[in-house]
Design a protein around this motif. Structure first.
Motif, PDB file in Angstrom:
ATOM      1  N   SER A 231     -26.278 -35.725 -24.609  1.00 16.80           N
ATOM      2  CA  SER A 231     -27.700 -35.593 -24.291  1.00 16.80           C
ATOM      3  C   SER A 231     -27.976 -34.338 -23.468  1.00 16.80           C
ATOM      4  O   SER A 231     -29.085 -33.799 -23.514  1.00 16.80           O
ATOM      5  CB  SER A 231     -28.185 -36.824 -23.525  1.00 16.80           C
ATOM      6  OG  SER A 231     -27.446 -36.998 -22.336  1.00 16.80           O
ATOM      7  N   TYR A 232     -26.970 -33.860 -22.693  1.00 15.32           N
ATOM      8  CA  TYR A 232     -27.142 -32.617 -21.946  1.00 15.32           C
ATOM      9  C   TYR A 232     -27.426 -31.462 -22.913  1.00 15.32           C
ATOM     10  O   TYR A 232     -28.301 -30.628 -22.655  1.00 15.32           O
ATOM     11  CB  TYR A 232     -25.886 -32.301 -21.137  1.00 15.32           C
ATOM     12  CG  TYR A 232     -25.679 -33.160 -19.907  1.00 15.32           C
ATOM     13  CD1 TYR A 232     -25.545 -32.577 -18.651  1.00 15.32           C
ATOM     14  CD2 TYR A 232     -25.609 -34.539 -19.988  1.00 15.32           C
ATOM     15  CE1 TYR A 232     -25.338 -33.347 -17.515  1.00 15.32           C
ATOM     16  CE2 TYR A 232     -25.405 -35.321 -18.868  1.00 15.32           C
ATOM     17  CZ  TYR A 232     -25.272 -34.731 -17.635  1.00 15.32           C
ATOM     18  OH  TYR A 232     -25.076 -35.502 -16.520  1.00 15.32           O
ATOM     19  N   GLU A 234     -28.430 -31.804 -26.060  1.00 15.13           N
ATOM     20  CA  GLU A 234     -29.595 -32.106 -26.890  1.00 15.13           C
ATOM     21  C   GLU A 234     -30.870 -31.532 -26.291  1.00 15.13           C
ATOM     22  O   GLU A 234     -31.680 -30.913 -26.981  1.00 15.13           O
ATOM     23  CB  GLU A 234     -29.716 -33.622 -27.055  1.00 15.13           C
ATOM     24  CG  GLU A 234     -30.948 -34.060 -27.833  1.00 15.13           C
ATOM     25  CD  GLU A 234     -31.178 -35.547 -27.762  1.00 15.13           C
ATOM     26  OE1 GLU A 234     -32.150 -36.013 -28.383  1.00 15.13           O
ATOM     27  OE2 GLU A 234     -30.405 -36.244 -27.083  1.00 15.13           O
ATOM     28  N   GLU A 235     -31.059 -31.732 -24.988  1.00 17.62           N
ATOM     29  CA  GLU A 235     -32.286 -31.272 -24.361  1.00 17.62           C
ATOM     30  C   GLU A 235     -32.337 -29.751 -24.243  1.00 17.62           C
ATOM     31  O   GLU A 235     -33.420 -29.175 -24.096  1.00 17.62           O
ATOM     32  CB  GLU A 235     -32.430 -31.904 -22.972  1.00 17.62           C
ATOM     33  CG  GLU A 235     -32.617 -33.410 -23.017  1.00 17.62           C
ATOM     34  CD  GLU A 235     -32.956 -33.973 -21.652  1.00 17.62           C
ATOM     35  OE1 GLU A 235     -33.357 -33.194 -20.767  1.00 17.62           O
ATOM     36  OE2 GLU A 235     -32.815 -35.188 -21.461  1.00 17.62           O
ATOM     37  N   CYS A 236     -31.178 -29.100 -24.288  1.00 20.01           N
ATOM     38  CA  CYS A 236     -31.143 -27.648 -24.125  1.00 20.01           C
ATOM     39  C   CYS A 236     -31.260 -26.892 -25.441  1.00 20.01           C
ATOM     40  O   CYS A 236     -31.536 -25.689 -25.429  1.00 20.01           O
ATOM     41  CB  CYS A 236     -29.846 -27.229 -23.416  1.00 20.01           C
ATOM     42  SG  CYS A 236     -29.721 -27.795 -21.708  1.00 20.01           S
ATOM     43  N   ASP A 238     -33.117 -28.160 -28.238  1.00 19.21           N
ATOM     44  CA  ASP A 238     -34.266 -28.578 -29.032  1.00 19.21           C
ATOM     45  C   ASP A 238     -35.230 -27.424 -29.236  1.00 19.21           C
ATOM     46  O   ASP A 238     -35.440 -26.594 -28.336  1.00 19.21           O
ATOM     47  CB  ASP A 238     -35.003 -29.735 -28.355  1.00 19.21           C
ATOM     48  CG  ASP A 238     -34.297 -31.070 -28.566  1.00 19.21           C
ATOM     49  OD1 ASP A 238     -33.402 -31.125 -29.426  1.00 19.21           O
ATOM     50  OD2 ASP A 238     -34.652 -32.045 -27.873  1.00 19.21           O
ATOM     51  N   PRO A 241     -38.846 -28.744 -26.651  1.00 17.39           N
ATOM     52  CA  PRO A 241     -38.319 -29.640 -25.607  1.00 17.39           C
ATOM     53  C   PRO A 241     -39.363 -30.552 -24.988  1.00 17.39           C
ATOM     54  O   PRO A 241     -39.004 -31.561 -24.373  1.00 17.39           O
ATOM     55  CB  PRO A 241     -37.748 -28.660 -24.561  1.00 17.39           C
ATOM     56  CG  PRO A 241     -38.457 -27.376 -24.804  1.00 17.39           C
ATOM     57  CD  PRO A 241     -38.747 -27.321 -26.268  1.00 17.39           C
ATOM     58  N   PRO A 246     -37.559 -37.215 -31.057  1.00 18.81           N
ATOM     59  CA  PRO A 246     -36.190 -36.679 -31.057  1.00 18.81           C
ATOM     60  C   PRO A 246     -36.013 -35.671 -32.177  1.00 18.81           C
ATOM     61  O   PRO A 246     -36.479 -35.879 -33.299  1.00 18.81           O
ATOM     62  CB  PRO A 246     -35.325 -37.921 -31.271  1.00 18.81           C
ATOM     63  CG  PRO A 246     -36.223 -38.907 -31.957  1.00 18.81           C
ATOM     64  CD  PRO A 246     -37.602 -38.641 -31.431  1.00 18.81           C
ATOM     65  N   GLN A 247     -35.319 -34.578 -31.881  1.00 18.38           N
ATOM     66  CA  GLN A 247     -35.112 -33.510 -32.859  1.00 18.38           C
ATOM     67  C   GLN A 247     -33.656 -33.357 -33.254  1.00 18.38           C
ATOM     68  O   GLN A 247     -33.260 -32.345 -33.837  1.00 18.38           O
ATOM     69  CB  GLN A 247     -35.652 -32.194 -32.278  1.00 18.38           C
ATOM     70  CG  GLN A 247     -37.148 -32.237 -32.054  1.00 18.38           C
ATOM     71  CD  GLN A 247     -37.631 -31.244 -31.025  1.00 18.38           C
ATOM     72  OE1 GLN A 247     -37.367 -30.045 -31.154  1.00 18.38           O
ATOM     73  NE2 GLN A 247     -38.329 -31.711 -30.007  1.00 18.38           N
ATOM     74  N   ASP A 420     -33.762 -44.052 -30.105  1.00 16.04           N
ATOM     75  CA  ASP A 420     -34.607 -43.044 -29.463  1.00 16.04           C
ATOM     76  C   ASP A 420     -35.921 -42.858 -30.205  1.00 16.04           C
ATOM     77  O   ASP A 420     -36.967 -42.642 -29.585  1.00 16.04           O
ATOM     78  CB  ASP A 420     -33.862 -41.718 -29.338  1.00 16.04           C
ATOM     79  CG  ASP A 420     -33.211 -41.301 -30.631  1.00 16.04           C
ATOM     80  OD1 ASP A 420     -33.196 -42.105 -31.573  1.00 16.04           O
ATOM     81  OD2 ASP A 420     -32.694 -40.169 -30.709  1.00 16.04           O
ATOM     82  N   THR A 424     -39.782 -43.681 -28.819  1.00 21.25           N
ATOM     83  CA  THR A 424     -40.927 -42.787 -28.940  1.00 21.25           C
ATOM     84  C   THR A 424     -42.146 -43.527 -29.464  1.00 21.25           C
ATOM     85  O   THR A 424     -43.267 -43.339 -28.959  1.00 21.25           O
ATOM     86  CB  THR A 424     -40.584 -41.613 -29.873  1.00 21.25           C
ATOM     87  OG1 THR A 424     -39.490 -40.876 -29.322  1.00 21.25           O
ATOM     88  CG2 THR A 424     -41.774 -40.692 -30.061  1.00 21.25           C
TER      89      THR A 424
END
Length: 516
Positions: A231-232, A234-236, A238, A241, A246-247, A420, A424
């Motif tokens: 997940s670290y 994933e957020e960086c 996208d 963001p 979820p992408q 996820d 959403t």
């Protein structure tokens, strides 16, 4: 590409992640001092200074990550043996010729900084006086979880194995399913302090080179203290963001990851987490389950259509109820309207407040059931459904129809396979309820239009989020709303852009049947 299109940031992050090599030559004392200074106040690091054939020998390793008994039996006893080598020059070569070491994939290095990183990775570093080379022996012994069944992606007919926290075990499970030299695994290292291993997996010839380059470029731009989970990353990486959608797709199943690789997608493994990332992704992939491909196609198609129906229920059902009871009672049949009005006769709150009370209470019960021990988690759900719901109706706080509406909505959200994505939908339910409670059906439609405008502008690594419906690709619709039989899905999804689109070839037509 958003924040990842700045070349200056890319250059800065690369320089931050690059460590300068350090060579200390053949001096034994200088190298041993380097290790002791680097690992000072680290009592779990072991330093051995021996004399082998009148040559000083240094051994450095991390106690908790090394099988020391195996090292003593397979390596150390030969080093201290007086008959092992006849000269200092022969000592290093004799050590490499040991059958036990040759089968351990040992490596030779001269960079002292690289040797330091290998010690922290569980390797044993051996070096001799008068020789600048160092030997790294992998005798790692770390407790890890055994391969078990999946916790969140259960199937009836499919495989039962799931990924674990060890990245090498996870890659082995993929290699067992895809036995091809075209399956590539490129390793990166992310995290200033954690130095976490990240593996980028793809099938050469099926995956677009542009996609591989883009994934590696975005990961290399990350300069972070530590990466403890996928997940670290994933957020960086996208594209958007700030979007709630979820992408990237997550899975804990090796068969799902292998199927994604065969479609021409990229899989990102992160050491320490059992959930890799699958890229790129479209919205419809979150409504697909591994079970769809292990059942007959007409059964899978029915279940998939049911998921789409319950997706609408999960998103809009409470809002629709609020809108028609507050602004459009003429849309309700007379008998049902009388029943609803009678049930709401003693309720002091309007429909919007009533729905918010029940939805928040349901979300609280759901979270409590997840965080509590398994032995009492089910009891909490039963307690909330039976006792609290019934008591709230009898006390006149909420109406019985609202309890039914919220319960059915909660069940509908559980049908969505991807957690996820379901989260959403649950989150978007609240602003749509506010719009419906303020403007009725008109507000509900405004909420749907705003969500559609946002979703249609989303991209995942260059792939439109609503592909293959927007833009429309008729040939790719065989595995979207329904699952066509395998003998009709002869080509890979075109939105991935694979250079080899052919996936299946049947020499004999199915329609011909068996003439014998």
């Amino acid at each position: 590409m958003g924040i990842f299109s700045k070349p200056k940031k890319q250059q800065d992050s690369k320089s931050a992640n690059t460590q300068e090599q350090v060579f200390l030559g053949e001096n034994f004392d200088v190298r041993m001092k380097w290790f002791k200074d680097t690992f000072q106040k680290s009592d779990d690091i072991t330093f051995h200074e021996l004399t082998a054939n009148q040559t000083r020998c240094g051994i450095v390793f991390l106690q908790c990550m090394v099988d020391q008994q195996l090292f003593d039996d397979q390596v150390l006893k030969y080093i201290v043996s007086p008959n092992f080598a006849s000269s200092r020059k022969e000592l290093f070569h004799k050590l490499l010729d040991l059958k036990s070491i040759s089968t351990m994939c040992a490596s030779i290095l001269t960079d002292i900084r690289e040797a330091t990183d290998l010690v922290l990775d569980g390797k044993i570093i051996i070096f001799f006086e008068g020789d600048s080379r160092m030997l790294a022996i992998p005798l790692t012994s770390v407790e890890k979880r055994a391969v078990g069944e999946t916790a969140n992606e259960n199937v009836i007919r499919g495989p039962r194995e799931a990924f674990v926290e060890d990245i090498h075990t996870n890659i082995t499970m993929i290699r067992r399913k895809i036995k091809s030299p075209d399956l590539k695994m490129e390793q990166l290292q992310i995290g200033k302090y954690t130095k976490t291993k990240v593996m980028i997996g793809y099938i050469e010839g099926l995956c677009k080179e542009e996609l591989i380059t883009e994934v590696k470029q975005r990961i290399n731009q990350i300069d972070i203290d530590g990466v403890l989970g996928s997940s670290y990353l994933e957020e960086c990486i996208d594209n958007f963001p700030l979007s709630p959608f979820p992408q990237s797709q997550k899975t804990e199943r090796p068969d799902v990851a292998a199927a994604s690789l065969l479609e021409g997608r990229v899989v990102i493994f992160v050491d320490g987490t059992p959930i890799p990332l699958l890229l790129p992704v479209t919205m419809y992939m979150f409504l697909q389950s591994a079970e769809d491909y292990y059942q007959r196609y007409f059964l899978s198609s029915f279940i998939r259509l049911l998921r789409y129906a319950y997706l609408v229920v999960s998103l809009l059902f409470p809002s629709f109820y609020i809108a028609i009871t507050t602004f459009h009672p003429e849309m309700i049949p007379t008998t049902l309207l009388i029943s609803v009005a009678a049930s709401r006769d003693n309720v002091p709150f309007p429909g919007l407040v009533e729905a918010f009370i029940m939805e928040i209470a349901f979300e609280g019960l759901r979270e409590a059931g997840i965080r509590t021990p398994k032995a009492i988690g089910q009891a909490i759900g039963i307690l909330g459904a039976l006792v609290i719901g019934q008591s709230a109706v009898q006390a006149g706080i909420v109406s019985a129809p609202m309890v039914i509406i919220v319960s059915l909505t909660g069940i509908a959200s559980f049908i969505i396979p991807a957690y996820d994505f379901a989260f959403t939908i649950r989150l978007l339910r609240f602003p749509i309820m506010i719009l419906a409670g303020s403007f009725g059906i008109f507000g509900l439609m405004i909420g749907c239009i705003l969500i559609y405008i946002h979703v249609v502008n989303l991209h995942s690594f260059g792939v439109p989020y609503l592909s293959p419906t927007a833009p429309l690709r008729p040939n790719d619709l065989k595995d979207v709303f329904i699952r066509a039989p395998w003998w009709l899905m002869k080509r890979r999804p075109s939105f991935v852009g694979s250079s080899d689109s052919n996936r299946l070839t049947i020499k004999k037509s199915i329609s011909e049947g068996d003439e014998d």
